[in-house]
Design an enzyme around this catalytic site. Structure first.
Site, PDB file in Angstrom:
ATOM      1  CB  THR A  51      38.544  28.604  67.112  1.00 48.02           C
ATOM      2  OG1 THR A  51      39.386  29.825  67.481  1.00 48.02           O
ATOM      3  CG2 THR A  51      39.228  27.219  67.331  1.00 48.02           C
ATOM      4  CG  MET A 117      28.588  29.931  69.985  1.00 45.75           C
ATOM      5  SD  MET A 117      28.084  31.094  71.366  1.00 45.75           S
ATOM      6  CE  MET A 117      29.115  30.300  72.675  1.00 45.75           C
ATOM      7  CG  HIS A 119      33.144  32.715  68.906  1.00 47.65           C
ATOM      8  ND1 HIS A 119      33.304  31.245  69.281  1.00 47.65           N
ATOM      9  CD2 HIS A 119      34.290  33.431  69.203  1.00 47.65           C
ATOM     10  CE1 HIS A 119      34.341  31.062  69.868  1.00 47.65           C
ATOM     11  NE2 HIS A 119      35.081  32.401  70.037  1.00 47.65           N
ATOM     12  CB  SER A 121      37.427  36.842  69.332  1.00 51.07           C
ATOM     13  OG  SER A 121      37.026  35.798  69.955  1.00 51.07           O
TER      14      SER A 121
END
Length: 125
Positions: A51, A117, A119, A121
């Site tokens: 995202t 942050m 990332h 998933s």
């Protein structure tokens, strides 16, 4: 749909987010990992993504316009995994990764409540 209904639909806001998608070869490997985890632990099926901008509520036309505008000043960038932590791959917050999110967030009017942050998933449960 009559003209008034079409105009009202054009003004209807939906939630949009902006994702970074890994290259095809990486996506294929991640999808196998994600599917394996999902088959063992449950959860929904989803495509590997990072995202870049979280959910914003916009009309479809506004979202497309902002997306096109954001893309004009954006170039592909490399992202590297820093570590694995609780169902996610935490990416190294390199300057180009964070700047891409800030750049796109500015175009979308996204207000971040915490530092970005990056990332990817691996499992949603």
């Amino acid at each position: 749909m009559d003209g008034a209904a079409a105009a009202a639909d054009e003004k209807k806001k939906h939630a949009y987010s902006l994702w970074g998608v890994p290259p095809k070869d990486v996506t294929i490997r991640l999808k196998k990992l994600i599917d394996g985890l999902r088959s063992e632990f449950g959860g929904p099926e989803f495509q590997p993504h990072v995202t870049v901008v979280g959910a914003v509520h916009l009309t479809e036309q506004d979202a497309l316009s902002r997306f096109n505008s954001a893309c004009e000043g954006l170039k592909p960038y490399a992202a590297a995994v820093d570590r694995v932590a609780q169902r996610v791959l935490l990416l190294r917050p390199a300057a180009e990764v964070v700047e891409a999110s800030s750049h796109c967030g500015g175009h979308f009017g996204y207000k971040r409540s915490t530092p970005y942050m990056p990332h990817l998933s691996l499992l949603y449960i």
